[in-house]
Design a protein around this motif. Structure first.
Motif, PDB file in Angstrom:
ATOM      1  N   HIS A  53      -1.186  -8.886  -9.900  1.00 62.26           N
ATOM      2  CA  HIS A  53      -0.734  -7.162  -9.486  1.00 62.26           C
ATOM      3  C   HIS A  53      -0.294  -7.600  -7.958  1.00 62.26           C
ATOM      4  O   HIS A  53       0.397  -6.498  -8.060  1.00 62.26           O
ATOM      5  CB  HIS A  53      -1.813  -6.577  -9.672  1.00 62.26           C
ATOM      6  N   ALA A  54      -1.184  -8.196  -7.212  1.00 60.24           N
ATOM      7  CA  ALA A  54      -0.613  -8.182  -5.864  1.00 60.24           C
ATOM      8  C   ALA A  54       0.821  -8.934  -5.709  1.00 60.24           C
ATOM      9  O   ALA A  54       2.037  -8.096  -4.916  1.00 60.24           O
ATOM     10  CB  ALA A  54      -1.431  -9.413  -4.683  1.00 60.24           C
ATOM     11  N   PHE A  55       1.394  -9.531  -6.905  1.00 60.31           N
ATOM     12  CA  PHE A  55       2.583 -10.571  -6.351  1.00 60.31           C
ATOM     13  C   PHE A  55       3.570  -9.303  -6.633  1.00 60.31           C
ATOM     14  O   PHE A  55       4.763  -8.856  -6.177  1.00 60.31           O
ATOM     15  CB  PHE A  55       2.594 -11.572  -7.169  1.00 60.31           C
ATOM     16  N   TRP A  83       0.834  -0.700 -13.946  1.00 59.72           N
ATOM     17  CA  TRP A  83       2.058  -0.686 -13.430  1.00 59.72           C
ATOM     18  C   TRP A  83       2.798   0.423 -13.679  1.00 59.72           C
ATOM     19  O   TRP A  83       3.228   0.794 -15.196  1.00 59.72           O
ATOM     20  CB  TRP A  83       2.821  -1.835 -13.975  1.00 59.72           C
ATOM     21  N   ARG A  84       3.152   1.905 -12.756  1.00 57.23           N
ATOM     22  CA  ARG A  84       4.205   2.652 -12.848  1.00 57.23           C
ATOM     23  C   ARG A  84       5.362   2.176 -13.170  1.00 57.23           C
ATOM     24  O   ARG A  84       6.540   3.659 -13.131  1.00 57.23           O
ATOM     25  CB  ARG A  84       3.297   3.891 -12.249  1.00 57.23           C
ATOM     26  N   GLY A  85       5.970   1.036 -12.381  1.00 59.47           N
ATOM     27  CA  GLY A  85       6.976   0.903 -12.374  1.00 59.47           C
ATOM     28  C   GLY A  85       7.406   1.406 -10.586  1.00 59.47           C
ATOM     29  O   GLY A  85       8.795   0.952 -10.335  1.00 59.47           O
ATOM     30  N   ALA A  86       6.565   1.736 -10.265  1.00 53.28           N
ATOM     31  CA  ALA A  86       6.961   1.096  -8.995  1.00 53.28           C
ATOM     32  C   ALA A  86       5.859   0.371  -7.328  1.00 53.28           C
ATOM     33  O   ALA A  86       5.399  -0.148  -7.451  1.00 53.28           O
ATOM     34  CB  ALA A  86       6.206   2.952  -8.480  1.00 53.28           C
ATOM     35  N   ARG A  87       7.722   0.213  -6.639  1.00 51.85           N
ATOM     36  CA  ARG A  87       6.533  -0.870  -5.601  1.00 51.85           C
ATOM     37  C   ARG A  87       5.268  -0.344  -4.684  1.00 51.85           C
ATOM     38  O   ARG A  87       5.382   0.596  -4.520  1.00 51.85           O
ATOM     39  CB  ARG A  87       8.072  -0.996  -4.591  1.00 51.85           C
ATOM     40  N   GLY A  88       4.729  -1.202  -5.269  1.00 52.23           N
ATOM     41  CA  GLY A  88       3.256  -0.906  -4.670  1.00 52.23           C
ATOM     42  C   GLY A  88       3.923  -0.778  -2.908  1.00 52.23           C
ATOM     43  O   GLY A  88       5.222  -1.020  -2.240  1.00 52.23           O
ATOM     44  N   PRO A  89       2.476   0.162  -2.248  1.00 57.08           N
ATOM     45  CA  PRO A  89       2.954   0.047  -0.821  1.00 57.08           C
ATOM     46  C   PRO A  89       3.671  -0.946  -0.046  1.00 57.08           C
ATOM     47  O   PRO A  89       3.419  -2.485  -0.121  1.00 57.08           O
ATOM     48  CB  PRO A  89       1.081   0.726  -0.265  1.00 57.08           C
ATOM     49  N   ALA A  90       4.113  -0.237   1.294  1.00 62.34           N
ATOM     50  CA  ALA A  90       5.016  -1.632   2.723  1.00 62.34           C
ATOM     51  C   ALA A  90       3.150  -2.374   3.088  1.00 62.34           C
ATOM     52  O   ALA A  90       4.030  -3.425   2.817  1.00 62.34           O
ATOM     53  CB  ALA A  90       5.632  -0.772   3.021  1.00 62.34           C
ATOM     54  N   SER A  91       2.296  -2.626   2.725  1.00 62.14           N
ATOM     55  CA  SER A  91       1.255  -2.746   3.064  1.00 62.14           C
ATOM     56  C   SER A  91       1.230  -4.164   2.708  1.00 62.14           C
ATOM     57  O   SER A  91       0.513  -5.470   2.728  1.00 62.14           O
ATOM     58  CB  SER A  91      -0.060  -2.375   3.223  1.00 62.14           C
ATOM     59  N   ALA A  92       1.724  -4.317   1.129  1.00 58.90           N
ATOM     60  CA  ALA A  92       1.196  -4.638  -0.164  1.00 58.90           C
ATOM     61  C   ALA A  92       2.645  -6.485   0.099  1.00 58.90           C
ATOM     62  O   ALA A  92       2.443  -7.518   0.174  1.00 58.90           O
ATOM     63  CB  ALA A  92       1.350  -4.580  -1.203  1.00 58.90           C
ATOM     64  N   ARG A  93       3.315  -5.565   1.250  1.00 60.18           N
ATOM     65  CA  ARG A  93       4.506  -7.428   1.908  1.00 60.18           C
ATOM     66  C   ARG A  93       4.421  -7.944   2.667  1.00 60.18           C
ATOM     67  O   ARG A  93       4.652  -8.796   3.170  1.00 60.18           O
ATOM     68  CB  ARG A  93       6.166  -5.982   1.306  1.00 60.18           C
ATOM     69  N   THR A  94       3.266  -7.347   3.157  1.00 60.39           N
ATOM     70  CA  THR A  94       2.630  -8.053   4.251  1.00 60.39           C
ATOM     71  C   THR A  94       1.851  -9.091   3.958  1.00 60.39           C
ATOM     72  O   THR A  94       1.003  -9.140   3.021  1.00 60.39           O
ATOM     73  CB  THR A  94       1.786  -7.612   5.401  1.00 60.39           C
ATOM     74  N   ARG A  95       1.965 -10.362   4.822  1.00 58.01           N
ATOM     75  CA  ARG A  95       0.108 -11.387   4.385  1.00 58.01           C
ATOM     76  C   ARG A  95      -1.024 -10.755   3.969  1.00 58.01           C
ATOM     77  O   ARG A  95      -1.797 -11.208   3.540  1.00 58.01           O
ATOM     78  CB  ARG A  95       0.473 -12.333   5.687  1.00 58.01           C
ATOM     79  N   ARG A  96      -1.044 -10.151   5.588  1.00 55.73           N
ATOM     80  CA  ARG A  96      -2.322  -9.836   5.116  1.00 55.73           C
ATOM     81  C   ARG A  96      -2.630  -8.352   3.993  1.00 55.73           C
ATOM     82  O   ARG A  96      -3.713  -8.121   3.662  1.00 55.73           O
ATOM     83  CB  ARG A  96      -2.429  -9.086   6.764  1.00 55.73           C
ATOM     84  N   GLY A  97      -1.753  -7.948   4.136  1.00 59.63           N
ATOM     85  CA  GLY A  97      -2.026  -6.009   2.901  1.00 59.63           C
ATOM     86  C   GLY A  97      -2.309  -7.038   1.445  1.00 59.63           C
ATOM     87  O   GLY A  97      -2.831  -6.730   0.660  1.00 59.63           O
TER      88      GLY A  97
END
Length: 151
Positions: A53-55, A83-97
């Motif tokens: 899910h995170a990926f 999944w609703r077809g949307a990209r996760g929050p911007a924080s999901a694309r950071t190492r920490r997130g």
């Protein structure tokens, strides 16, 4: 008068396919469990689900779909679950997130190293997917997460 089912009983081929797919999920969980040095299946399953899910949520929509299609059927179902077809929050694309999402997915267990889990998950993908699918997934991965892919 009882209502009779109009559905056909599952074919032997369909049952065999379902059994095979259940074995595939078990293999993925076992492989991740071995990579992490864990002994229990339940936390390993939760870790796999959290990583999928995170990926998925850190990828652009089209890339998330492309990766999902490359997964075995029951793994694909886990990947797309909720999944609703949307990209996760911007924080999901950071190492920490990303690591935070993994940590949440394993119940915030203080004994689980999210960094180790991320590395084990990406190594699992390298072993389980074709080189072309891995290349596409790696290319779509946010730069901050490239550190988790094996060399």
């Amino acid at each position: 008068m009882p209502i009779e089912s109009v559905a056909e009983p599952p074919s032997k081929t369909g049952e065999a396919s379902l059994v095979h797919e259940a074995v595939v999920v078990r293999q993925w969980v076992s492989d991740l469990m071995a990579r992490l040095g864990w002994r229990e299946r339940r936390p390993s399953y939760c870790a796999l689900l959290a990583a999928l899910h995170a990926f998925r949520d850190c990828l652009p929509k089209d890339d998330a779909i492309h990766l999902g299609v490359a997964l075995p059927p029951l793994i694909r179902g886990l990947y797309f679950e909720g999944w609703r077809g949307a990209r996760g929050p911007a924080s999901a694309r950071t190492r920490r997130g990303f690591l935070e999402r993994l940590h949440e997915g394993v119940g915030r267990d203080p004994g689980i190293d999210s960094d180790q889990l991320a590395r084990a998950f990406f190594a699992l993908l390298v072993d389980k997917l074709s080189s072309a699918d891995n290349e596409n997934a790696r290319a779509a991965t946010p730069i901050a997460l490239h550190v988790f892919w094996p060399d």
